[in-house]
Design a protein around this motif. Structure first.
Motif, PDB file in Angstrom:
ATOM      1  N   SER A  80     -35.378 -13.030 -28.954  1.00 34.50           N
ATOM      2  CA  SER A  80     -34.128 -13.774 -28.754  1.00 34.50           C
ATOM      3  C   SER A  80     -33.851 -14.018 -27.270  1.00 34.50           C
ATOM      4  CB  SER A  80     -32.956 -12.986 -29.342  1.00 34.50           C
ATOM      5  OG  SER A  80     -32.722 -11.812 -28.577  1.00 34.50           O
ATOM      6  N   GLN A  81     -33.009 -15.017 -26.993  1.00 38.67           N
ATOM      7  CA  GLN A  81     -32.604 -15.276 -25.611  1.00 38.67           C
ATOM      8  C   GLN A  81     -31.903 -14.046 -25.032  1.00 38.67           C
ATOM      9  OE1 GLN A  81     -33.268 -17.830 -23.390  1.00 38.67           O
ATOM     10  NE2 GLN A  81     -32.346 -16.327 -22.007  1.00 38.67           N
ATOM     11  N   GLU A  82     -31.168 -13.362 -25.864  1.00 36.50           N
ATOM     12  CA  GLU A  82     -30.464 -12.155 -25.419  1.00 36.50           C
ATOM     13  C   GLU A  82     -31.458 -11.093 -24.920  1.00 36.50           C
ATOM     14  OE1 GLU A  82     -27.317  -8.821 -27.163  1.00 36.50           O
ATOM     15  OE2 GLU A  82     -28.136 -10.346 -28.521  1.00 36.50           O
ATOM     16  N   GLU A  83     -32.553 -10.924 -25.643  1.00 35.05           N
ATOM     17  CA  GLU A  83     -33.586  -9.955 -25.227  1.00 35.05           C
ATOM     18  C   GLU A  83     -34.254 -10.389 -23.919  1.00 35.05           C
ATOM     19  OE1 GLU A  83     -35.479  -7.962 -29.185  1.00 35.05           O
ATOM     20  OE2 GLU A  83     -35.592 -10.148 -29.109  1.00 35.05           O
ATOM     21  N   ILE A  84     -34.503 -11.698 -23.780  1.00 34.55           N
ATOM     22  CA  ILE A  84     -35.090 -12.229 -22.539  1.00 34.55           C
ATOM     23  C   ILE A  84     -34.148 -11.930 -21.364  1.00 34.55           C
ATOM     24  CG2 ILE A  84     -35.857 -14.306 -21.308  1.00 34.55           C
ATOM     25  CD1 ILE A  84     -37.652 -13.741 -23.736  1.00 34.55           C
ATOM     26  N   THR A  85     -32.863 -12.210 -21.554  1.00 29.81           N
ATOM     27  CA  THR A  85     -31.874 -11.977 -20.489  1.00 29.81           C
ATOM     28  C   THR A  85     -31.801 -10.498 -20.129  1.00 29.81           C
ATOM     29  OG1 THR A  85     -30.634 -13.900 -21.231  1.00 29.81           O
ATOM     30  CG2 THR A  85     -29.455 -12.356 -19.826  1.00 29.81           C
ATOM     31  N   THR A  86     -31.905  -9.630 -21.128  1.00 28.21           N
ATOM     32  CA  THR A  86     -31.895  -8.183 -20.850  1.00 28.21           C
ATOM     33  C   THR A  86     -33.075  -7.805 -19.967  1.00 28.21           C
ATOM     34  OG1 THR A  86     -30.776  -7.726 -22.933  1.00 28.21           O
ATOM     35  CG2 THR A  86     -31.911  -5.883 -21.911  1.00 28.21           C
ATOM     36  N   MET A  87     -34.281  -8.281 -20.310  1.00 32.00           N
ATOM     37  CA  MET A  87     -35.482  -7.920 -19.548  1.00 32.00           C
ATOM     38  C   MET A  87     -35.517  -8.569 -18.159  1.00 32.00           C
ATOM     39  SD  MET A  87     -38.630  -7.865 -22.295  1.00 32.00           S
ATOM     40  CE  MET A  87     -38.340  -9.478 -23.049  1.00 32.00           C
ATOM     41  N   MET A  88     -35.042  -9.809 -18.078  1.00 33.34           N
ATOM     42  CA  MET A  88     -35.188 -10.583 -16.843  1.00 33.34           C
ATOM     43  C   MET A  88     -33.995 -10.476 -15.892  1.00 33.34           C
ATOM     44  SD  MET A  88     -38.189 -11.895 -16.871  1.00 33.34           S
ATOM     45  CE  MET A  88     -37.961 -12.876 -15.388  1.00 33.34           C
ATOM     46  N   VAL A  89     -32.808 -10.201 -16.426  1.00 34.62           N
ATOM     47  CA  VAL A  89     -31.606 -10.188 -15.585  1.00 34.62           C
ATOM     48  C   VAL A  89     -30.948  -8.809 -15.556  1.00 34.62           C
ATOM     49  CG1 VAL A  89     -29.348 -11.237 -15.125  1.00 34.62           C
ATOM     50  CG2 VAL A  89     -31.190 -12.639 -16.094  1.00 34.62           C
ATOM     51  N   ASP A  90     -30.546  -8.320 -16.727  1.00 36.19           N
ATOM     52  CA  ASP A  90     -29.745  -7.081 -16.778  1.00 36.19           C
ATOM     53  C   ASP A  90     -30.528  -5.863 -16.290  1.00 36.19           C
ATOM     54  OD1 ASP A  90     -27.958  -8.794 -17.970  1.00 36.19           O
ATOM     55  OD2 ASP A  90     -28.308  -8.080 -20.013  1.00 36.19           O
ATOM     56  N   ASN A  91     -31.763  -5.709 -16.760  1.00 37.96           N
ATOM     57  CA  ASN A  91     -32.548  -4.525 -16.375  1.00 37.96           C
ATOM     58  C   ASN A  91     -32.835  -4.495 -14.867  1.00 37.96           C
ATOM     59  OD1 ASN A  91     -32.490  -3.927 -19.081  1.00 37.96           O
ATOM     60  ND2 ASN A  91     -34.657  -4.326 -19.473  1.00 37.96           N
ATOM     61  N   PRO A  92     -33.328  -5.610 -14.268  1.00 38.44           N
ATOM     62  CA  PRO A  92     -33.539  -5.593 -12.822  1.00 38.44           C
ATOM     63  C   PRO A  92     -32.254  -5.304 -12.038  1.00 38.44           C
ATOM     64  CG  PRO A  92     -34.745  -7.409 -13.791  1.00 38.44           C
ATOM     65  CD  PRO A  92     -33.894  -6.829 -14.888  1.00 38.44           C
ATOM     66  N   ARG A  93     -31.134  -5.897 -12.454  1.00 38.88           N
ATOM     67  CA  ARG A  93     -29.867  -5.649 -11.753  1.00 38.88           C
ATOM     68  C   ARG A  93     -29.511  -4.165 -11.774  1.00 38.88           C
ATOM     69  NH1 ARG A  93     -25.739 -10.343 -14.024  1.00 38.88           N
ATOM     70  NH2 ARG A  93     -26.520 -12.093 -12.769  1.00 38.88           N
ATOM     71  N   ARG A  94     -29.678  -3.565 -12.941  1.00 39.59           N
ATOM     72  CA  ARG A  94     -29.305  -2.142 -13.107  1.00 39.59           C
ATOM     73  C   ARG A  94     -30.280  -1.245 -12.331  1.00 39.59           C
ATOM     74  NH1 ARG A  94     -29.186  -2.308 -18.340  1.00 39.59           N
ATOM     75  NH2 ARG A  94     -31.257  -1.426 -18.618  1.00 39.59           N
ATOM     76  N   PHE A  95     -31.573  -1.545 -12.449  1.00 37.83           N
ATOM     77  CA  PHE A  95     -32.615  -0.755 -11.799  1.00 37.83           C
ATOM     78  C   PHE A  95     -32.516  -0.824 -10.271  1.00 37.83           C
ATOM     79  CE2 PHE A  95     -37.091  -1.018 -10.074  1.00 37.83           C
ATOM     80  CZ  PHE A  95     -37.349   0.337 -10.103  1.00 37.83           C
ATOM     81  N   LEU A  96     -32.270  -2.007  -9.746  1.00 35.33           N
ATOM     82  CA  LEU A  96     -32.332  -2.220  -8.294  1.00 35.33           C
ATOM     83  C   LEU A  96     -31.087  -1.786  -7.544  1.00 35.33           C
ATOM     84  CD1 LEU A  96     -33.985  -5.767  -8.341  1.00 35.33           C
ATOM     85  CD2 LEU A  96     -35.087  -3.652  -7.566  1.00 35.33           C
ATOM     86  N   SER A  97     -29.967  -1.635  -8.237  1.00 32.07           N
ATOM     87  CA  SER A  97     -28.726  -1.350  -7.513  1.00 32.07           C
ATOM     88  C   SER A  97     -28.554   0.144  -7.258  1.00 32.07           C
ATOM     89  CB  SER A  97     -27.534  -1.919  -8.280  1.00 32.07           C
ATOM     90  OG  SER A  97     -27.438  -1.327  -9.551  1.00 32.07           O
ATOM     91  N   PHE A  98     -28.070   0.458  -6.057  1.00 32.19           N
ATOM     92  CA  PHE A  98     -27.849   1.867  -5.695  1.00 32.19           C
ATOM     93  C   PHE A  98     -26.769   1.972  -4.630  1.00 32.19           C
ATOM     94  CE2 PHE A  98     -31.092   0.410  -2.755  1.00 32.19           C
ATOM     95  CZ  PHE A  98     -31.002   1.179  -1.600  1.00 32.19           C
TER      96      PHE A  98
END
Length: 304
Positions: A286-304
């Motif tokens: 789904s588009q939702e899964e794509i957005t999670t992998m491509m947008v949400d996960n990197p944002r969460r992982f990279l922020s500190f």
């Protein structure tokens, strides 16, 4: 204090990142080891054309994991980021033993920790450009050498000190579990660890072992179909999505050669957006899964 993502142009809010390639090289020079000039990427008109295409295909962020001994040039990265209006995260780290500059063998673990921390907090070299990730910290094929283990321990300790994200290189997908063991032993924040090149691994039991610990894994050699057939890479990714691991998966192409660039007849950075993601969708992602992998996960992982 709210979380920020540290980029070559300063700290940004996670919202300023769109679809993000989690493991790339934009400026790189591996020619001294590879003995040819294909693995040289530089700030050039050719790269500009390539990145214009990438941006047009939907990319909204690049994590540039080139480090010491790999031809890192943070000033060029800043120029490129400003020119193309793409946020770029630069790395501190050492790669794999074969590529280590001689200093790695001479420095103590403590000195390496100090270097990584200072590049994240103060800046790289004599610049005010700060690294935003500890990467690509590598182990060799089916082994982690003594010196690589020293670098892993140092990277882990720098992660704990700074809170910065840390991502790894697994040669042909191997040694992820050995890397995880060190992170666990030293008490790293596993939500800030991402194990690289897992699309070359193919061991579903190991995928689940890694993911169940709380780390991210990267399917980040997308387009390198001579390393592993695309059908197998897709099949493993769909398996993991089906198992509900969507919040721990991130994608990239790991471009390391001029011949890989689309403008030179290769598959190009854009392959992820123009080919791979459309195929994932055809197969029911789904588009939702794509957005999670491509947008949400990197944002969460990279922020500190």
């Amino acid at each position: 204090m709210s979380n920020k993502i540290r980029t070559v142009t300063g700290d940004l809010t996670p919202k300023q990142f769109g679809e993000t390639m989690i493991h790339e090289h934009v400026v790189l020079d591996l020619s001294h080891i590879r003995q040819d000039d294909d693995p040289i990427l530089a700030n050039s008109e050719m790269l500009d054309r390539e990145l214009e295409r990438l941006k047009a295909s939907g990319c909204g962020g690049i994590v540039e994991v080139t480090n010491h001994g790999m031809g890192r040039d943070v000033k060029s990265l800043r120029d490129i980021s400003l020119k193309h209006h793409i946020p770029i995260v630069a790395a501190t780290g050492y790669y794999i033993e074969k590529y280590y500059p001689s200093e790695v063998f001479e420095k103590s673990e403590d000195e390496i920790v100090e270097l990584f921390v200072s590049e994240i907090t103060d800046g790289v070299g004599n610049s005010d450009i700060r690294a935003g990730i500890i990467s690509e910290i590598g182990s060799s094929l089916h082994e982690m050498t003594k010196t690589e283990e020293k670098v892993f321990r140092a990277a882990c300790r720098a992660q704990i000190k700074t809170g910065a994200p840390l991502s790894t290189h697994c040669e042909m997908g191997t040694m992820g579990s050995a890397q995880l063991k060190i992170f666990k032993e030293l008490g790293a924040d596993l939500s800030k660890i991402s194990i690289g090149h897992q699309d070359l691994n193919g061991n579903r039991e190991e995928y689940e072992h890694l993911l169940n610990s709380g780390v991210y894994i990267q399917f980040d050699t997308i387009g390198k179909n001579t390393y592993r057939p695309e059908e197998e890479r897709l099949s493993d990714l769909l398996y993991l999505l089906d198992k509900g691991y969507v919040k721990q998966l991130m994608l990239s192409c790991d471009i390391t050669k001029k011949s890989y660039l689309k403008v030179n007849g290769g598959f190009g950075y854009e392959y992820l957006f123009t080919h791979f993601i459309p195929v994932l969708k055809e197969k029911g992602t789904s588009q939702e899964e794509i957005t999670t992998m491509m947008v949400d996960n990197p944002r969460r992982f990279l922020s500190f």
